[in-house]
Design an enzyme around this catalytic site. Sequence first.
Site, mmCIF file in Angstrom:
data_model
loop_
_atom_site.group_PDB
_atom_site.id
_atom_site.type_symbol
_atom_site.label_atom_id
_atom_site.label_comp_id
_atom_site.label_asym_id
_atom_site.label_seq_id
_atom_site.Cartn_x
_atom_site.Cartn_y
_atom_site.Cartn_z
ATOM 1 N N LYS A 116 0.680 -1.285 0.167
ATOM 2 C CA LYS A 116 -0.052 -0.038 -0.025
ATOM 3 C C LYS A 116 0.901 1.079 0.114
ATOM 4 O O LYS A 116 0.530 2.326 -0.573
ATOM 5 C CB LYS A 116 -1.110 0.013 1.294
ATOM 6 C CG LYS A 116 -2.038 -1.099 1.121
ATOM 7 C CD LYS A 116 -2.915 -0.772 2.440
ATOM 8 C CE LYS A 116 -3.635 -2.303 2.928
ATOM 9 N NZ LYS A 116 -4.581 -2.812 1.764
ATOM 10 N N GLU A 200 -2.347 7.124 8.343
ATOM 11 C CA GLU A 200 -3.378 8.027 7.349
ATOM 12 C C GLU A 200 -4.173 8.495 8.029
ATOM 13 O O GLU A 200 -4.412 8.480 9.206
ATOM 14 C CB GLU A 200 -4.281 6.860 6.309
ATOM 15 C CG GLU A 200 -3.536 6.417 5.454
ATOM 16 C CD GLU A 200 -4.395 5.416 4.381
ATOM 17 O OE1 GLU A 200 -3.990 5.021 3.505
ATOM 18 O OE2 GLU A 200 -5.757 5.428 4.953
ATOM 19 N N GLU A 293 -6.273 1.910 -2.167
ATOM 20 C CA GLU A 293 -5.537 0.669 -2.619
ATOM 21 C C GLU A 293 -5.982 0.166 -4.122
ATOM 22 O O GLU A 293 -7.314 0.296 -4.429
ATOM 23 C CB GLU A 293 -5.437 -0.407 -1.613
ATOM 24 C CG GLU A 293 -6.747 -1.361 -1.271
ATOM 25 C CD GLU A 293 -6.279 -2.628 -0.781
ATOM 26 O OE1 GLU A 293 -5.442 -3.058 -0.810
ATOM 27 O OE2 GLU A 293 -7.442 -3.113 -0.152
ATOM 28 N N ASN A 295 -6.983 -3.586 -5.908
ATOM 29 C CA ASN A 295 -7.080 -5.054 -6.074
ATOM 30 C C ASN A 295 -6.794 -5.482 -7.119
ATOM 31 O O ASN A 295 -7.579 -5.378 -8.341
ATOM 32 C CB ASN A 295 -8.348 -5.346 -5.379
ATOM 33 C CG ASN A 295 -8.560 -5.044 -3.911
ATOM 34 O OD1 ASN A 295 -7.410 -5.195 -3.262
ATOM 35 N ND2 ASN A 295 -9.674 -4.827 -3.182
ATOM 36 N N ARG A 297 -6.921 -8.108 -9.135
ATOM 37 C CA ARG A 297 -7.816 -9.303 -9.294
ATOM 38 C C ARG A 297 -9.392 -9.147 -9.490
ATOM 39 O O ARG A 297 -9.557 -7.884 -9.338
ATOM 40 C CB ARG A 297 -7.551 -10.254 -8.134
ATOM 41 C CG ARG A 297 -8.095 -9.558 -6.628
ATOM 42 C CD ARG A 297 -8.213 -10.403 -5.749
ATOM 43 N NE ARG A 297 -8.053 -9.693 -4.481
ATOM 44 C CZ ARG A 297 -9.316 -9.262 -3.798
ATOM 45 N NH1 ARG A 297 -10.555 -9.489 -4.480
ATOM 46 N NH2 ARG A 297 -9.168 -8.611 -2.867
HETATM 47 P P1 ADP Z 1 -12.883 -8.144 -2.011
HETATM 48 O O1 ADP Z 1 -12.008 -7.116 -1.745
HETATM 49 O O2 ADP Z 1 -12.829 -8.986 -3.571
HETATM 50 O O3 ADP Z 1 -14.361 -7.598 -1.869
HETATM 51 P P2 ADP Z 1 -12.692 -9.293 0.410
HETATM 52 O O4 ADP Z 1 -11.956 -7.947 0.835
HETATM 53 O O5 ADP Z 1 -13.875 -9.277 0.986
HETATM 54 O O6 ADP Z 1 -12.698 -9.279 -1.107
HETATM 55 O O7 ADP Z 1 -11.908 -10.214 0.798
HETATM 56 C C1 ADP Z 1 -10.419 -10.133 0.458
HETATM 57 C C2 ADP Z 1 -9.819 -11.502 0.293
HETATM 58 O O8 ADP Z 1 -10.433 -12.612 1.443
HETATM 59 C C3 ADP Z 1 -9.938 -12.178 -0.957
HETATM 60 O O9 ADP Z 1 -9.139 -11.729 -1.591
HETATM 61 C C4 ADP Z 1 -9.353 -13.456 -0.304
HETATM 62 O O10 ADP Z 1 -8.122 -13.175 0.100
HETATM 63 C C5 ADP Z 1 -10.368 -13.626 0.888
HETATM 64 N N1 ADP Z 1 -11.344 -14.478 0.493
HETATM 65 C C6 ADP Z 1 -12.647 -14.413 0.785
HETATM 66 N N2 ADP Z 1 -13.240 -15.534 0.502
HETATM 67 C C7 ADP Z 1 -12.527 -16.367 0.056
HETATM 68 C C8 ADP Z 1 -12.760 -17.535 -0.743
HETATM 69 N N3 ADP Z 1 -13.836 -18.215 -0.561
HETATM 70 N N4 ADP Z 1 -11.690 -18.247 -0.983
HETATM 71 C C9 ADP Z 1 -10.447 -17.913 -0.746
HETATM 72 N N5 ADP Z 1 -10.168 -16.359 -0.347
HETATM 73 C C10 ADP Z 1 -11.122 -15.847 -0.146
HETATM 74 P P1 ADP Z 2 -7.496 -3.967 2.837
HETATM 75 O O1 ADP Z 2 -6.442 -4.330 2.067
HETATM 76 O O2 ADP Z 2 -7.646 -4.384 4.248
HETATM 77 O O3 ADP Z 2 -8.997 -4.155 2.306
HETATM 78 P P2 ADP Z 2 -8.006 -0.987 2.898
HETATM 79 O O4 ADP Z 2 -6.786 0.054 2.662
HETATM 80 O O5 ADP Z 2 -8.713 -1.343 1.545
HETATM 81 O O6 ADP Z 2 -7.433 -2.363 3.556
HETATM 82 O O7 ADP Z 2 -8.968 -0.569 3.744
HETATM 83 C C1 ADP Z 2 -10.061 -1.495 4.253
HETATM 84 C C2 ADP Z 2 -11.225 -0.604 4.712
HETATM 85 O O8 ADP Z 2 -10.644 0.304 5.885
HETATM 86 C C3 ADP Z 2 -11.978 0.487 3.862
HETATM 87 O O9 ADP Z 2 -12.645 -0.232 2.965
HETATM 88 C C4 ADP Z 2 -12.402 1.528 4.655
HETATM 89 O O10 ADP Z 2 -13.691 0.841 5.349
HETATM 90 C C5 ADP Z 2 -11.344 1.451 5.915
HETATM 91 N N1 ADP Z 2 -10.331 2.642 5.550
HETATM 92 C C6 ADP Z 2 -9.371 2.450 5.102
HETATM 93 N N2 ADP Z 2 -8.716 3.443 5.070
HETATM 94 C C7 ADP Z 2 -9.340 4.306 5.729
HETATM 95 C C8 ADP Z 2 -9.165 5.965 6.013
HETATM 96 N N3 ADP Z 2 -8.202 6.730 5.638
HETATM 97 N N4 ADP Z 2 -10.173 6.411 6.812
HETATM 98 C C9 ADP Z 2 -11.089 5.865 7.101
HETATM 99 N N5 ADP Z 2 -11.676 4.535 6.837
HETATM 100 C C10 ADP Z 2 -10.614 3.836 6.107
HETATM 101 MG MG MG Z 3 -9.416 -3.133 0.568
#
Ligand code: ADP
Ligand code: ADP
Ligand code: MG
Length: 650
Positions: A116, A200, A293, A295, A297
Amino acid sequence: MFSKILIANRGEIACRVIRTARRLGVATVAVYSDADAASLHVAMADEAVHIGASPVGESYLKADRIIAAAKQTGAEAIHPGYGFLSENPDFVDQVTAEGLIFIGPSAASIRAMGLKDAAKRLMEKAGVPVVPGYHGEAQDIVLLATKAREIGYPVLIKARAGGGGKGMRRVDNPDDFSEALSGARREAKAAFGDDRVLVEKYVDKPRHIEVQVFGDNLGNAVHLYERDCSAQRRHQKVIEEAPAPGMTPALRKAMTEAAVKAAKAIHYSGAGTIEFIVDASQGLKADRFWFMEMNTRLQVEHPVTEMVTGVDLVEWQLRVACGEKLPKTQDEIKLSGHAFEARLYAEDATKGFLPAIGTLHHLRFPERAPAGATMRIETGVRQGDAISPYYDPMIAKLVVHGNDRGTALSALETALAETEIAGSVTNTAFLAALAGDPDFATGDVDTGLIGRKQDALTTVPAPGEEIIATAALAAADVAEYRDPSDPWSSLVGYAHFHVGSRSIALKSGEATISARVTARIDGGFDVATDHGVHSLRAGGGKRLARWPEHVTVFSGATGYNFGVPDPLAKADDAGAGAGNLRAPMPGLVKVVRSAPGEVVIKGQPLLILEAMKMEHTIAAPHDGTIAEIAVEGAQVTDGTVLVRFVEADS
Ligand code: ADP
Ligand code: ADP
Ligand code: MG
């Protein structure tokens, strides 16, 4: 197009990829672990290769075995699904080095977005707004604490290698910083083997809005609009929707342009998602969103985008991976209607969302979409399958689409209320409570909504009399009829031969409910408990499931579980061995043709049981010596031991 691909995943996503591949005439190879040998994705694929033991480290994360499986079956490409190896650039390198195609972005794109902090530095350079904060290399606590003060509290400490909401801590004042930092580091180290963090600004009234992007290998990149994933519990998505409620043309334009810019900055190919955090404290403003961030995929929630754009994102992934140009230009991608996805998990919302396991003895999804809507159920399990402790406890994704948000939301509520799952606890009732929440209904969502209302959203009303009476009646009947197709008619059948009444003990949580069920002459039943008598009319309309030692009665989206002590199990406790004979149903012992001490041969009639107005001959299941036998005229219940053999013989 490819002629054969391997899917390096399991569960619903493997099934979903197979479906599109089949439609395109592409043969599919599944891989599976021990626990998944009989699973749906294996049954659906054209071929399947066993890759190891149940723990993911011994199967779904074994890059070598997966690549060997692809080569052995002649698959040309590997689809990683999500999770597992999907965002692992070393795996991509390995796949490519073996002359196979990875259905996804290049290893370089994944690396660019993998951490990140580096991703944020890159995005800043590309001119994409990023969350104000510190994302440098230096990690000493004094520096980090100083940065936190400069940024201004509240701040969010995040693992740079983070994912799935892990390694994240919100800190509201400087005194808590050091403890929160150690917590985030510990969690990050354990989950990702990397304890570096970024700090952050914690965005006020945060909304998580992400943009689906797609690139091809010819330098084209488009977006497929946004998804709102603000309904979160502990930074994990619960219900997602597209488009974002209250989205303005100005913000959409700014966000989608920034997303495409981000994708182009890393020459992105395939499906990807740019996640933004939006400050909604003053409504949705075009200058109040920041990159969080990417993703690299396909996302779990990609179906909502498919519903509102009519695009099959997996088809696009396959086309792009074999070198085709994006099937549509930006102008050709149109937004239509509104879609929701609810993630159905085996977890106990009333116990802090504790993940659950169990056999799905009863599994019914709505058969058709509610009026005015369309629906998609994405699942990797069938009735009788188990949710194992090895993998994510997701049971299904309920995806609905309607012309407008209100129509789609009411379709989601209906679909949840029609879902019946027994054998494991699920979050169905919680999802329904959220879908029915007035703030959610008006689209006034932020990532704190669920946390603020958690108690209300997870409180299940105690079962009412009607539910208890229905459960008692089903329990009275439980061992006699095991036809799950028509519970009510079998309950009515009960009345035809049962004179008098029957006592039942039901376990509901910690409590035991005693009930007496009496069949009435009109085909109905009276169920008496400490709270009085509840009458049940004959006729359908009861939604229930019977499964070993349990009855589940469904009311809306809530499944009320009752434990029913199993008479058969009791017979076993009493020492009945495998070779002994038990009454298959309640009845009267009419004729006894044998006696203790007698040596009998297999198939020899031993006694006649009268039940359901019919005589049933009970014969010896094997050669042996009778130790004990029921007496003539005895009234037995189901499970009663009728004949006991001398131990050595059985
Ligand atoms: P997304 O960001 O696609 O909405 P989530 O943040 O909910 O997905 O989940 C993130 C991660 O959780 C997936 O990329 C994976 O690493 C894991 N995960 C969730 N469900 C599954 C599953 N059925 N099989 C494998 N990994 C999973
Ligand atoms: P992950 O890789 O675990 O998905 P993210 O950076 O996408 O991590 O953050 C996951 C969640 O955390 C976001 O969907 C949001 O709800 C919350 N979040 C992340 N960054 C912030 C921020 N700077 N302020 C408030 N909420 C945040
Ligand atoms: Mg995320």
